[in-house]
Write a protein that holds these residues in place. Sequence first.
Motif, PDB file in Angstrom:
ATOM      1  N   TYR B  31       0.845  -1.199   0.000  1.00 61.72           N
ATOM      2  CA  TYR B  31       0.000   0.000   0.000  1.00 61.72           C
ATOM      3  C   TYR B  31       0.877   1.244   0.000  1.00 61.72           C
ATOM      4  CZ  TYR B  31      -3.599   3.335   1.564  1.00 61.72           C
ATOM      5  OH  TYR B  31      -4.451   4.394   1.668  1.00 61.72           O
ATOM      6  N   TYR B  97      -3.625  -2.044   3.937  1.00 67.52           N
ATOM      7  CA  TYR B  97      -4.746  -1.695   4.788  1.00 67.52           C
ATOM      8  C   TYR B  97      -4.529  -1.933   6.272  1.00 67.52           C
ATOM      9  CZ  TYR B  97      -7.535  -0.989   0.606  1.00 67.52           C
ATOM     10  OH  TYR B  97      -8.034  -0.538  -0.583  1.00 67.52           O
ATOM     11  N   THR B  98      -3.278  -1.909   6.762  1.00 70.25           N
ATOM     12  CA  THR B  98      -3.091  -2.030   8.211  1.00 70.25           C
ATOM     13  C   THR B  98      -3.376  -0.718   8.914  1.00 70.25           C
ATOM     14  OG1 THR B  98      -0.780  -1.368   8.240  1.00 70.25           O
ATOM     15  CG2 THR B  98      -1.246  -3.714   7.883  1.00 70.25           C
ATOM     16  N   GLY B  99      -3.275   0.415   8.198  1.00 70.43           N
ATOM     17  CA  GLY B  99      -3.416   1.710   8.835  1.00 70.43           C
ATOM     18  C   GLY B  99      -2.132   2.192   9.470  1.00 70.43           C
ATOM     19  N   GLU B 100      -1.156   1.334   9.624  1.00 66.98           N
ATOM     20  CA  GLU B 100       0.100   1.722  10.285  1.00 66.98           C
ATOM     21  C   GLU B 100       1.039   2.287   9.226  1.00 66.98           C
ATOM     22  OE1 GLU B 100       1.567  -1.439  12.706  1.00 66.98           O
ATOM     23  OE2 GLU B 100      -0.394  -1.805  13.613  1.00 66.98           O
ATOM     24  N   LEU B 101       0.783   3.549   8.873  1.00 67.95           N
ATOM     25  CA  LEU B 101       1.497   4.183   7.782  1.00 67.95           C
ATOM     26  C   LEU B 101       2.881   4.672   8.202  1.00 67.95           C
ATOM     27  CD1 LEU B 101      -1.343   6.380   6.235  1.00 67.95           C
ATOM     28  CD2 LEU B 101      -0.400   4.272   5.305  1.00 67.95           C
ATOM     29  N   PHE B 103       5.451   7.508   6.922  1.00 68.29           N
ATOM     30  CA  PHE B 103       5.429   8.712   6.105  1.00 68.29           C
ATOM     31  C   PHE B 103       6.836   9.138   5.696  1.00 68.29           C
ATOM     32  CE2 PHE B 103       1.146  10.495   6.127  1.00 68.29           C
ATOM     33  CZ  PHE B 103       0.531   9.740   7.122  1.00 68.29           C
ATOM     34  N   GLY B 104       6.927   9.770   4.509  1.00 71.24           N
ATOM     35  CA  GLY B 104       8.139  10.458   4.127  1.00 71.24           C
ATOM     36  C   GLY B 104       8.225  11.790   4.844  1.00 71.24           C
TER      37      GLY B 104
END
Lengths: 113, 112
Positions: B31, B97-101, B103-104
């Motif tokens: 994702y 789709y874990t939601g545990e993103l 980020f850059g």
Amino acid sequence: GQQLNQSPQSMFIQEGEDVSMNCTSSSIFNTWLWYKQDPGEGPVLLIALYKAGELTSNGRLTAQFGITRKDSFLNISASIPSDVGIYFCAGQGYGGSQGNLIFGKGTKLSVKP
Amino acid sequence: NAGVTQTPKFQVLKTGQSMTLQCAQDMNHEYMSWYRQDPGMGLRLIHYSVGAGITDQGEVPNGYNVSRSTTEDFPLRLLSAAPSQTSVYFCASSYVYTGELFFGEGSRLTVL
């Protein structure tokens, strides 16, 4: 579309004080997450919650997944200067496009030494 | 690990110019997504992808294109820049789709 209401928008507190912020939604979510953004950086995940009623801690941070699945709160105990930043809540629905995160508008935390 | 890498970090464009914001991740995440952050507006989803060859629109897709030819890369194209696209853009990735993103660091774009 879905919206999250995050409050307060900003907080000015003294070092050592406890902090509480919350997020509410008109829709239910299957996951609630809390992120922190330092100035000039991207958000970083603090806590993820996966079950209604779940209470999870990460050091001085404690977050809860509301029993209705429509709200969550984050507490920070004994704040220190490095807690300064913007805190975002985020909710995630079930699969498909609902699997994308919806973010609140953030709580800006300032800590006075 | 480099994590999520975004380039450029800063860019100034004139109205009507086009450009591409680059995003690469080395965590083998399926994702990937692009958000824009504007003062008082939080993070709004522009486009996302759940794997190579698959992309879809988010909340604010107009004026932006994406493609996903590899698992690692997810470029965001501005077709004809407008002042309303002045913003900070974040790329983020996760297992699907874990939601545990992750980020850059963000790309700060100003359109004059």
